[in-house]
Design an enzyme around this catalytic site. Structure first.
Site, PDB file in Angstrom:
ATOM      1  N   LYS A 107     132.725  -1.068  81.104  1.00 15.49           N
ATOM      2  CA  LYS A 107     133.043  -2.298  81.840  1.00 15.49           C
ATOM      3  C   LYS A 107     134.237  -2.965  81.160  1.00 15.49           C
ATOM      4  O   LYS A 107     134.225  -3.191  79.942  1.00 15.49           O
ATOM      5  CB  LYS A 107     131.812  -3.201  81.799  1.00 15.49           C
ATOM      6  CG  LYS A 107     131.638  -4.097  82.985  1.00 15.49           C
ATOM      7  CD  LYS A 107     130.257  -4.726  82.906  1.00 15.49           C
ATOM      8  CE  LYS A 107     130.044  -5.728  83.987  1.00 15.49           C
ATOM      9  NZ  LYS A 107     128.790  -6.467  83.795  1.00 15.49           N
TER      10      LYS A 107
HETATM   11  O1  G3P Z   1     127.098  -8.850  85.536  1.00 12.97           O
HETATM   12  C1  G3P Z   1     127.663 -10.093  85.412  1.00 12.97           C
HETATM   13  C2  G3P Z   1     127.203 -11.105  86.416  1.00 12.97           C
HETATM   14  O2  G3P Z   1     126.178 -10.619  87.187  1.00 12.97           O
HETATM   15  C3  G3P Z   1     127.002 -12.462  85.865  1.00 12.97           C
HETATM   16  O3  G3P Z   1     126.173 -13.282  86.648  1.00 12.97           O
HETATM   17  O4  G3P Z   1     124.840 -15.310  87.061  1.00 12.97           O
HETATM   18  O5  G3P Z   1     126.118 -15.064  84.896  1.00 12.97           O
HETATM   19  O6  G3P Z   1     127.308 -15.471  87.035  1.00 12.97           O
HETATM   20  P1  G3P Z   1     126.111 -14.864  86.389  1.00 12.97           P
END
Ligand code: G3P
Length: 225
Positions: free
Chosen positions: A83
């Site tokens: 990633k």
């Molecule tokens: O994989 C990264 C992503 O899903 C982050 O999610 O909820 O931290 O914006 P969030």
């Protein structure tokens, strides 16, 4: 549409592997930091448990650093996806790593233009962040729609992996829009199981069966040997 679990927690990952409803895992530095154990060991454990793709993020931001970390990460297992953040040094690293046959996932995508560049560099996945755009009053799902359309227009191989998903309705909308993958926090997958009519229906089935048993005065099994 494939479903990945967005978690670095071993118990949660094992639970979904057992259920057989998830196709892969995505992690990020924040999720690994939450686990409070050695991130390298934790990552190795996750990669051993999961059969499908596991995204593991680099923490370098310069080309050489990203490539070096990317190669190390890719060496953890054949199902590992490196990633890489959506910055120009990252995209340069994606070009090199993808030519070397290493799978990549370009993360922190917030515009269709960024997704197009990542796809041109040969990214295996692009990760538009739906919830974080909604958080600032923009429409995260519109971004997913645009990226799906653009990549399909030119038959680009890069897969759209919708990330930062916060609720079940966003999951269903991603499926309608033709996203290739959604990565979901465990609590969103759990909520996908739920419907009050399912619970009420099951209660009724079991109560009716119990009523029949009481009427007959014995336990009954509908299944003959
Ligand atoms: O994989 C990264 C992503 O899903 C982050 O999610 O909820 O931290 O914006 P969030």
């Amino acid at each position: 549409m494939k479903i990945f679990v967005d978690s670095a927690n071993i118990q949660e990952i094992e639970r979904f592997e057992r259920l057989g409803v998830v196709d892969g895992v995505t992690t990020n530095p924040s999720l690994l930091a939450k686990e409070k154990s050695d991130p390298a060991l934790q990552t190795e454990r996750i990669v051993k448990i999961v059969k499908g793709p596991v995204s593991v993020e680099v923490v370098a931001t310069d080309f050489e650093g990203i490539v070096a970390q990317g190669r190390k990460i890719a060496g953890i297992g054949s199902n590992v996806v490196v990633k890489i953040p959506m910055i120009s040094e990252g995209i340069r690293a994606v070009s090199l790593l993808s030519r070397a046959g290493i799978m990549t996932n370009v993360t922190l995508i917030f515009s269709p233009a960024q997704a197009l560049l990542a796809a041109k560099a040969g990214a295996t996945y692009v990760s538009p962040f739906v919830g974080r755009l909604d958080d600032i009053g923009e429409r995260g799902l519109d971004l997913v729609r645009d990226i799906v359309l653009i990549l399909r227009n030119y038959q680009m191989k890069t897969k759209v992996l919708a990330a930062s998903i916060r609720n079940v309705s966003q999951v269903v909308e991603c499926a309608r829009l033709g996203a290739d993958v959604v990565t979901l926090p465990p609590e969103v997958i759990d909520k996908m199981f739920m419907h009050s009519l399912t619970d009420a229906g099951l209660r009724r089935f079991l109560a009716d069966w119990e009523g029949l048993e009481k009427q007959l005065g014995r336990e009954i099994s509908p299944f003959k040997k």
